[in-house]
Design an enzyme around this catalytic site. Structure first.
Site, PDB file in Angstrom:
ATOM      1  N   HIS A  60       0.817  -1.212   0.000  1.00  0.00           N
ATOM      2  CA  HIS A  60       0.000   0.000   0.000  1.00  0.00           C
ATOM      3  C   HIS A  60       0.853   1.266   0.000  1.00  0.00           C
ATOM      4  CE1 HIS A  60      -4.267  -1.564   0.841  1.00  0.00           C
ATOM      5  NE2 HIS A  60      -3.563  -2.444   0.187  1.00  0.00           N
ATOM      6  N   SER A 114      -0.308  -1.116  -6.002  1.00  0.00           N
ATOM      7  CA  SER A 114      -0.360  -2.344  -6.797  1.00  0.00           C
ATOM      8  C   SER A 114       0.208  -2.131  -8.202  1.00  0.00           C
ATOM      9  CB  SER A 114      -1.811  -2.804  -6.948  1.00  0.00           C
ATOM     10  OG  SER A 114      -2.405  -2.973  -5.685  1.00  0.00           O
ATOM     11  N   LYS A 144     -15.180  -7.864  -6.971  1.00  0.00           N
ATOM     12  CA  LYS A 144     -14.500  -8.819  -7.852  1.00  0.00           C
ATOM     13  C   LYS A 144     -13.826  -9.918  -7.016  1.00  0.00           C
ATOM     14  CE  LYS A 144     -11.235  -9.023 -11.677  1.00  0.00           C
ATOM     15  NZ  LYS A 144     -10.196  -8.317 -12.444  1.00  0.00           N
ATOM     16  N   ASP A 145     -13.228  -9.527  -5.888  1.00  0.00           N
ATOM     17  CA  ASP A 145     -12.603 -10.521  -5.011  1.00  0.00           C
ATOM     18  C   ASP A 145     -13.646 -11.489  -4.456  1.00  0.00           C
ATOM     19  OD1 ASP A 145     -10.039  -9.685  -5.357  1.00  0.00           O
ATOM     20  OD2 ASP A 145      -9.880  -8.564  -3.483  1.00  0.00           O
ATOM     21  N   GLU A 153       3.243 -34.457   0.113  1.00  0.00           N
ATOM     22  CA  GLU A 153       2.032 -33.891  -0.462  1.00  0.00           C
ATOM     23  C   GLU A 153       2.369 -33.279  -1.826  1.00  0.00           C
ATOM     24  OE1 GLU A 153      -0.538 -35.056   1.472  1.00  0.00           O
ATOM     25  OE2 GLU A 153      -1.271 -33.093   2.124  1.00  0.00           O
TER      26      GLU A 153
HETATM   27  C1  HEM Z   1      -0.984 -21.496   7.565  1.00  0.00           C
HETATM   28  C2  HEM Z   1      -2.049 -22.109   7.923  1.00  0.00           C
HETATM   29  C3  HEM Z   1      -2.136 -23.609   8.113  1.00  0.00           C
HETATM   30  C4  HEM Z   1      -1.763 -24.608   7.240  1.00  0.00           C
HETATM   31  C5  HEM Z   1      -1.159 -24.453   5.841  1.00  0.00           C
HETATM   32  C6  HEM Z   1      -2.082 -25.874   7.893  1.00  0.00           C
HETATM   33  C7  HEM Z   1      -1.878 -27.134   7.335  1.00  0.00           C
HETATM   34  C8  HEM Z   1      -2.206 -28.335   7.920  1.00  0.00           C
HETATM   35  C9  HEM Z   1      -2.087 -29.617   7.302  1.00  0.00           C
HETATM   36  C10 HEM Z   1      -1.567 -29.881   5.877  1.00  0.00           C
HETATM   37  C11 HEM Z   1      -2.528 -30.553   8.201  1.00  0.00           C
HETATM   38  C12 HEM Z   1      -2.614 -32.064   7.985  1.00  0.00           C
HETATM   39  C13 HEM Z   1      -4.001 -32.423   7.563  1.00  0.00           C
HETATM   40  C14 HEM Z   1      -4.199 -33.906   7.544  1.00  0.00           C
HETATM   41  O1  HEM Z   1      -3.603 -34.578   6.681  1.00  0.00           O
HETATM   42  O2  HEM Z   1      -4.957 -34.371   8.384  1.00  0.00           O
HETATM   43  C15 HEM Z   1      -2.902 -29.869   9.405  1.00  0.00           C
HETATM   44  C16 HEM Z   1      -3.391 -30.498  10.553  1.00  0.00           C
HETATM   45  C17 HEM Z   1      -3.735 -29.846  11.720  1.00  0.00           C
HETATM   46  N1  HEM Z   1      -3.720 -28.475  11.934  1.00  0.00           N
HETATM   47 FE1  HEM Z   1      -3.184 -27.059  10.564  1.00  0.00          FE
HETATM   48  N2  HEM Z   1      -2.605 -25.619   9.146  1.00  0.00           N
HETATM   49  C18 HEM Z   1      -2.661 -24.251   9.317  1.00  0.00           C
HETATM   50  C19 HEM Z   1      -3.113 -23.590  10.447  1.00  0.00           C
HETATM   51  C20 HEM Z   1      -3.464 -24.205  11.654  1.00  0.00           C
HETATM   52  C21 HEM Z   1      -3.777 -23.517  12.892  1.00  0.00           C
HETATM   53  C22 HEM Z   1      -3.716 -22.005  13.073  1.00  0.00           C
HETATM   54  C23 HEM Z   1      -4.069 -24.487  13.830  1.00  0.00           C
HETATM   55  C24 HEM Z   1      -4.442 -24.365  15.286  1.00  0.00           C
HETATM   56  C25 HEM Z   1      -4.567 -23.302  15.936  1.00  0.00           C
HETATM   57  C26 HEM Z   1      -3.984 -25.767  13.191  1.00  0.00           C
HETATM   58  C27 HEM Z   1      -4.244 -26.987  13.821  1.00  0.00           C
HETATM   59  C28 HEM Z   1      -4.135 -28.229  13.223  1.00  0.00           C
HETATM   60  C29 HEM Z   1      -4.436 -29.494  13.880  1.00  0.00           C
HETATM   61  C30 HEM Z   1      -4.928 -29.669  15.320  1.00  0.00           C
HETATM   62  C31 HEM Z   1      -4.185 -30.513  12.934  1.00  0.00           C
HETATM   63  C32 HEM Z   1      -4.314 -32.041  13.146  1.00  0.00           C
HETATM   64  C33 HEM Z   1      -5.667 -32.546  12.809  1.00  0.00           C
HETATM   65  C34 HEM Z   1      -5.752 -33.059  11.398  1.00  0.00           C
HETATM   66  O3  HEM Z   1      -4.824 -33.694  10.936  1.00  0.00           O
HETATM   67  O4  HEM Z   1      -6.768 -32.804  10.771  1.00  0.00           O
HETATM   68  N3  HEM Z   1      -3.602 -25.567  11.879  1.00  0.00           N
HETATM   69  N4  HEM Z   1      -2.697 -28.514   9.222  1.00  0.00           N
END
Ligand code: HEM
Ligand code: FES
Lengths: 190, 415
Positions: B214, B218, B242-243, B286
């Site tokens: 900003h 852009s 648009k978004d 992945e």
């Molecule tokens: C940048 C943002 C985030 C990304 C890219 C991300 C990505 C992921 C991925 C790829 C998994 C594995 C999913 C699976 O195969 O089951 C996962 C699981 C998990 N994430 Fe995140 N996550 C993000 C943010 C968060 C936040 C902020 C929290 C908690 C405050 C969180 C809590 C969890 C928990 C508890 C699991 C395990 C449960 C599961 O596997 O479904 N995640 N996350």
């Protein structure tokens, strides 16, 4: 600024020095506080304490390979046949990434017992070869399927991306057929 | 902050504004003068931002049901899917959301590569973006470890082992990362802590990313500067609407996965509980990490550097070199629309990255090994040699005088 007068005309003043000292102390203080936080992530006392495993070798027949768990990872134990030992020794002289004679890979007088940590030195997968029917790679030892590392009959790396031979852990013969993995071998009396 | 809005304000608003300039802050966003010629590739930034919010919200609720312990983690995720009310939805949203996040961000980055968004004065915007990408990768990797299936475990093992390639201190660093002698309870526990933390750090870097944007404003598909207020329109309502339209399409695609193919992008082996004694026969990351995995495995011994270390350097280097792009590409023309040679190189790079993705999914043997090596070599050749050369020798096409000109002129000509 009133501040500027305290600095006098050119040159350093006491205030500059105190400022520098104060900042330096703050950095030292933060560093001293950071260390316990960083160090707390290293293996804890109880993790380190659970770090020996005792194995009875008597039931392992010649030609047989078994795995035991030590520090969370498998240890490969092979009761080698004379032919296997001969094959390993024969290759002592060929060029390989991490040259080591077979004699350095087992304890003295115990050439039949090959004991190694079964973790590929590339990126930590468990190589195949412990079970009948497993791929054993081009050198009849072990083969890591993750990125294609071939280990020979002595567990030495021969081909593929792994840089080192399968590591030989510290282990001690408590009797002729019992070992404790994770303890240094007793030095033979001089 | 800019002056107070001109429309009459209720007294309480003025009272708040004098103490916290929140209304003029919101107004800044609404009035943010945006080039009027942005195409749909400019939607992906806000899509990524909204995805981040959805990930944080779904993650926080998942965290209320998840147990970070080697004996319970797998079962707790299965319980979320089967027993927790709407747990199947939360988990599916979050797991597929990781992939959707990468789709949005990768398109966003390639938009930047095509339209020269990394060039002056947007270098800091670009650098913050790369930092976000690296943080996202760390976050997604650690999230993938949490369900503690076979792929989780072996991904953790292989990726942490990358650090053992560092000379002298490598082994000590991996032990420190694990908090033990291998990937185990301490590792899972700290990954959970970091997986919770990093998304909030990402939010912080996103704020800086947008702050810088900003300040410099852009870019646009023509790659020329805004000449007069005639070239811009206020962000609200034109781009908010648009978004929102773009978001609708994006959420529809996300929903197809969430509701009809929740495991389409996952690997079946991750439904086998982690076993530290047996590596699955074919481990793959992945899909969004496949090109990097291909680079890691393709790199051979280079001079005195062994293949393991060389692979790790090449893999991290493939992203780190993006930091230097503002200097590697010295051409003053931003948009590839006016750079015939760069445009061809760009599309070859896109194909190259897709080829690397396929290489990463296949075992590094036979033809695949050769293709991976060629594609890896091309990747580095593109950025380190081709781009600098093209910038020096290419004759760009003439640029339009202003953003309004190509729109207004033909209209005048037709009249
Ligand atoms: C940048 C943002 C985030 C990304 C890219 C991300 C990505 C992921 C991925 C790829 C998994 C594995 C999913 C699976 O195969 O089951 C996962 C699981 C998990 N994430 Fe995140 N996550 C993000 C943010 C968060 C936040 C902020 C929290 C908690 C405050 C969180 C809590 C969890 C928990 C508890 C699991 C395990 C449960 C599961 O596997 O479904 N995640 N996350
Ligand atoms: S981990 Fe064994 S070859 Fe890579």
């Amino acid at each position: 600024m009133a501040d500027a007068e305290a600095h006098g005309h050119g040159g350093e003043t006491r205030r500059d020095f105190i400022l520098l000292l104060g900042n330096a102390m703050a950095v030292v203080g933060v560093g001293a506080l950071a260390w316990p936080l960083i160090d707390s992530l290293s293996p804890a006392a109880d993790t380190k304490a659970a770090s020996t495993t005792e194995v009875d070798l008597a039931p392992i027949k010649a030609g047989q390979r078994v795995s035991v768990k030590w520090r969370g990872s498998p240890v490969f134990i092979e009761h080698r046949t004379p032919e296997t030992i001969a094959r390993a020794v024969k290759d002592d002289k060929v060029s390989m990434p991490d040259p080591q004679p077979d004699a350095e890979r087992h304890q003295e007088g115990k050439a039949q017992w090959l004991v190694m940590v079964g973790v590929c030195t590339h990126l930590g997968c468990i190589p195949l070869g412990q079970n009948t029917g497993d791929k054993r790679g081009d050198y009849g030892g072990w083969f890591c399927p993750c990125h294609g590392s071939h280990y020979d009959a002595s567990g030495r790396i021969r081909k593929g991306p792994a840089p080192k031979n399968l590591p030989v852990p510290d282990y001690r013969f408590v009797t002729d057929t019992r070992i404790v993995i994770g303890e240094k071998p007793k030095k033979p009396a001089a | 902050m800019s002056a107070m809005p001109t429309t009459p304000q209720p007294r309480w608003m003025r009272w708040v504004e004098q103490r916290l300039p929140i209304f003029s802050f919101v107004q800044h966003f609404n009035e943010y003068p945006t080039p009027k010629n942005l195409n749909y590739f400019w939607n992906f930034g806000s899509l990524a931002g909204i995805t981040l919010v959805i990930m944080i919200v779904s993650g926080i609720v998942l965290a209320m049901h998840y147990t970070p312990h080697v004996d319970y983690a797998f079962d707790s995720v299965e319980r979320i899917r089967r027993d927790v009310n709407h747990g199947w939805l939360l988990r599916s949203m979050h797991a597929n959301g990781g992939a959707m996040f990468f789709i949005a961000v990768y398109i966003h980055v390639f938009r930047g590569l095509y339209y020269g968004s990394y060039k002056a004065p947007r270098e800091i915007v670009w650098w913050m973006g790369i930092i976000i990408l690296l943080l996202m990768m760390a976050t997604a990797f650690m999230g993938y470890v949490l369900p503690w299936g076979q792929m989780s475990f072996w991904a953790a093992k292989v990726i942490t082992n990358l650090f053992s390639a560092i000379p002298l201190v490598g082994e000590d660093i991996t032990t420190w990362l694990w908090g033990g002698f291998t990937v185990d309870q301490p590792t899972l526990n700290r990954f959970y802590s970091l997986h919770y933390l990093l998304p909030f750090i990402i939010v912080g870097v996103v704020v800086v990313h947008i702050w810088s944007l900003h300040t410099v404003k852009s870019g646009n598909p023509l790659g020329i500067d805004v000449k007069s207020p005639k070239d811009t329109i206020p962000f609200h309502p034109y781009y908010t609407v648009k978004d929102m339209f773009g978001l609708g399409v994006f959420l529809l695609i996300w929903s197809i996965f969430v509701f009809f193919a929740p495991d389409f992008m996952g690997h079946p082996d991750n439904y086998i509980p982690a076993d530290s004694q047996v590596t699955p026969p074919h481990i793959v990351p992945e899909w969004y990490f496949l090109p990097f995995y291909a680079i890691l495995r393709a790199t051979p011994d280079i001079l005195f550097i062994n293949a393991k270390l060389a692979g790790v350097i090449a893999m991290f280097g493939s992203i780190l070199l993006l930091f230097f792009l503002p200097w590697l590409d010295s051409s003053k023309v931003r948009s590839a629309n006016y750079r015939p040679a760069y445009r061809v190189a760009f599309w070859i790079l896109v194909v190259d990255c897709i080829v690397l993705g396929f290489c990463g999914a296949n075992p590094p043997e036979g033809a695949w090994l050769h293709i991976s090596r060629a594609a890896t070599a091309w990747y580095f050749f593109h950025f380190l040699i081709l781009v600098p050369i093209i910038a020096r020798v290419e004759t760009p096409k003439p640029l339009p005088f202003s953003i309004s000109e190509p729109v207004v002129k033909p209209a005048v000509a037709r009249a």
